[in-house]
Design a protein around this motif. Structure first.
Motif, short mmCIF file in Angstrom:
data_model
loop_
_atom_site.label_atom_id
_atom_site.label_comp_id
_atom_site.label_asym_id
_atom_site.label_seq_id
_atom_site.Cartn_x
_atom_site.Cartn_y
_atom_site.Cartn_z
N VAL A 44 0.82 -1.13 0.07
CA VAL A 44 0.12 -0.08 0.07
C VAL A 44 0.86 1.25 -0.01
O VAL A 44 1.89 1.16 0.96
CB VAL A 44 -0.81 0.08 1.37
N HIS A 45 0.78 2.07 -0.98
CA HIS A 45 1.42 3.33 -1.22
C HIS A 45 0.74 4.50 -0.44
O HIS A 45 1.29 5.21 0.28
CB HIS A 45 1.68 3.70 -2.53
N GLU A 46 -0.64 4.35 -0.56
CA GLU A 46 -1.29 5.50 0.01
C GLU A 46 -2.75 4.94 0.39
O GLU A 46 -3.46 4.08 -0.44
CB GLU A 46 -1.69 6.54 -1.04
N GLY A 47 -3.51 5.12 1.55
CA GLY A 47 -4.78 4.70 1.79
C GLY A 47 -4.42 3.17 2.54
O GLY A 47 -3.66 3.13 3.47
N ASP A 48 -5.35 2.19 2.35
CA ASP A 48 -5.15 0.98 3.08
C ASP A 48 -5.72 -0.22 2.06
O ASP A 48 -5.82 0.13 0.83
CB ASP A 48 -6.36 1.03 4.16
N TRP A 49 -5.79 -1.28 2.46
CA TRP A 49 -6.18 -2.51 1.63
C TRP A 49 -7.56 -2.41 1.26
O TRP A 49 -7.93 -3.13 0.41
CB TRP A 49 -5.75 -3.76 2.26
#
Length: 150
Positions: A44-49
């Motif tokens: 994950v680069h930004e946010g979540d799964w």
């Protein structure tokens, strides 16, 4: 010769649209387990799964070359679609636009997956991304097999 285009194919899947969508909605971290010869990792680069719109970075192999792909995933439960919007990565050395779309339609116990690869070449000398469509077909089949046997 057109710079923009779509490549499209249809696959019959054993899994239901809901089951296939669920992988992209919250289990993308499991994709390398389903298709390890094609995808070696995802972060994950930004946010979540689980949040639609989160940005992930994939490490994968296509034609024996290791590549990286950063994308934003959009899951639409109502339309039964998954869209990977390409943001950065190796494909952008030759393509200005690179998006993968799965449109799922129920069929019996499983589904039909229409795979659409949207692209725009950087110039006329760039081939259509057939190798990447083949790659997406392989990972789709592997994911389907993995979640169908789970």
């Amino acid at each position: 010769m057109a710079l923009k285009g779509n490549l499209e194919t249809v696959l019959q899947l054993k899994s239901s649209p809901e089951k296939f969508l669920s992988v992209w909605k919250g289990q993308a971290h499991q994709v390398p387990n389903h298709t390890p010869t094609n995808i070696q990792g995802v972060d994950v680069h930004e946010g979540d799964w689980v949040t639609s719109g989160s940005i992930k970075v994939w490490k994968y192999t296509v034609e024996r070359k290791s590549e990286v792909f950063k994308e934003k995933v959009i899951v639409d439960d109502e339309k039964k679609t998954v869209t990977l919007i390409g943001l950065e990565g190796d494909v952008f050395k030759i393509y200005k636009v690179y998006n993968v779309i799965w449109q799922l339609t129920p069929k019996g116990q499983g589904s039909l997956a229409t795979i659409i690869l949207e692209y725009e070449k950087l110039n006329e000398n760039v081939p259509a991304p057939d190798i990447y469509l083949d790659f997406v077909i392989r990972i789709t089949k592997d994911i389907d097999e993995g979640i169908s046997n789970a």
